[in-house]
Motif scaffolding. Structure first.
Motif, PDB file in Angstrom:
ATOM      1  N   UNK A  53       6.901  58.605  45.400  1.00 27.34           N
ATOM      2  CA  UNK A  53       5.688  58.279  44.629  1.00 27.34           C
ATOM      3  C   UNK A  53       5.161  56.914  45.003  1.00 27.34           C
ATOM      4  N   UNK A  54       6.054  55.958  45.170  1.00 27.44           N
ATOM      5  CA  UNK A  54       5.631  54.607  45.546  1.00 27.44           C
ATOM      6  C   UNK A  54       5.084  54.594  46.967  1.00 27.44           C
ATOM      7  N   UNK A  55       5.676  55.388  47.843  1.00 28.28           N
ATOM      8  CA  UNK A  55       5.208  55.449  49.236  1.00 28.28           C
ATOM      9  C   UNK A  55       3.788  55.999  49.327  1.00 28.28           C
ATOM     10  N   UNK A  56       3.545  57.045  48.531  1.00 29.03           N
ATOM     11  CA  UNK A  56       2.192  57.624  48.531  1.00 29.03           C
ATOM     12  C   UNK A  56       1.178  56.621  48.009  1.00 29.03           C
ATOM     13  N   UNK A  57       1.530  55.915  46.969  1.00 26.45           N
ATOM     14  CA  UNK A  57       0.628  54.909  46.401  1.00 26.45           C
ATOM     15  C   UNK A  57       0.362  53.805  47.414  1.00 26.45           C
ATOM     16  N   UNK A  58       1.409  53.369  48.106  1.00 24.94           N
ATOM     17  CA  UNK A  58       1.249  52.321  49.125  1.00 24.94           C
ATOM     18  C   UNK A  58       0.360  52.801  50.270  1.00 24.94           C
ATOM     19  N   UNK A  59       0.562  54.038  50.720  1.00 29.19           N
ATOM     20  CA  UNK A  59      -0.237  54.595  51.813  1.00 29.19           C
ATOM     21  C   UNK A  59      -1.712  54.696  51.405  1.00 29.19           C
ATOM     22  N   UNK A  60      -1.932  55.154  50.189  1.00 32.29           N
ATOM     23  CA  UNK A  60      -3.308  55.276  49.714  1.00 32.29           C
ATOM     24  C   UNK A  60      -3.975  53.913  49.585  1.00 32.29           C
ATOM     25  N   UNK A  61      -3.309  52.962  49.079  1.00 34.42           N
ATOM     26  CA  UNK A  61      -3.900  51.624  48.934  1.00 34.42           C
ATOM     27  C   UNK A  61      -4.126  50.969  50.294  1.00 34.42           C
ATOM     28  N   UNK A  62      -3.227  51.216  51.261  1.00 33.67           N
ATOM     29  CA  UNK A  62      -3.435  50.679  52.611  1.00 33.67           C
ATOM     30  C   UNK A  62      -4.663  51.318  53.257  1.00 33.67           C
TER      31      UNK A  62
END
Length: 196
Positions: A13-22
């Motif tokens: 979940x954190x990885x997806x959020x990080x990818x989306x924000x990047x």
């Protein structure tokens, strides 16, 4: 019943959020995206301007050619024998070929004598099912070449079926069959008193 998170679920979940924000925060491709969004409307506008300008230039060349031929007929430089049959159309075509296709496909010419200017004023044309139909009062007439002699009243009408090249312009410009638009020039005059 509450499920215990599997090890690694939290990281996914954190990885997806990080990818989306990047992805959303990265501005390196914004210029390319803006260009892609504006290039098509800009190209359509440029093509529309070019199509209109070339069509206008063709109309002006045709009007000048019509005036020139009418002047030669009015002054007696051109006689009925000089414009008989397809000679008049070939003469006009030779001058138009600077801006239209070879052999002037779509060129129609009508030259005729009228007893009075009032009679000439009743000459008209209409577009019926994409075709040009000449009218004299309420009657339909055909294209022809029959100039008058000295001091006669004449009218020269030149029609050209101008092809509209740009597809999206054809819907707004075309008024004839096959995506063509009508270019038209007309001159009415009384011949000078030259020797017949």
């Amino acid at each position: 019943m509450r499920r215990n998170p599997a090890p690694g679920d939290d990281n996914r979940g954190k990885g997806w959020t990080r990818l989306r924000s990047r992805f959303l925060g990265d501005r390196r491709g914004s210029t390319a995206m803006e260009f892609a969004m504006l290039a098509l409307p800009f190209a359509l506008l440029v093509f529309a301007i070019l199509e209109s300008c070339i069509s206008f230039a063709g109309q002006e060349v045709m009007a000048n050619v019509t005036d020139d031929i009418a002047r030669q007929l009015r002054t007696g430089q051109l006689r009925p024998a000089d414009v008989a049959g397809s000679k008049l159309q070939n003469m006009i075509c030779a001058k138009l070929e600077i801006i239209v296709a070879k052999n002037c496909p779509g060129l129609l010419v009508d030259l005729r004598e009228y007893p009075t200017f009032a009679d000439a004023a009743t000459a008209s044309f209409k577009i019926v099912n994409g075709d040009i139909v000449l009218t004299q009062g309420t009657n339909s007439t055909s294209f022809g070449v029959s100039p008058g002699l000295a001091e006669s009243r004449n009218m020269l009408r030149v029609f050209y079926k101008w092809p509209v090249m740009t597809d999206f312009m054809a819907k707004s410009m075309a008024n004839l069959k096959d995506g063509n638009t009508l270019h038209f020039a007309s001159v009415t005059w009384q011949n000078e008193p030259f020797d017949n």
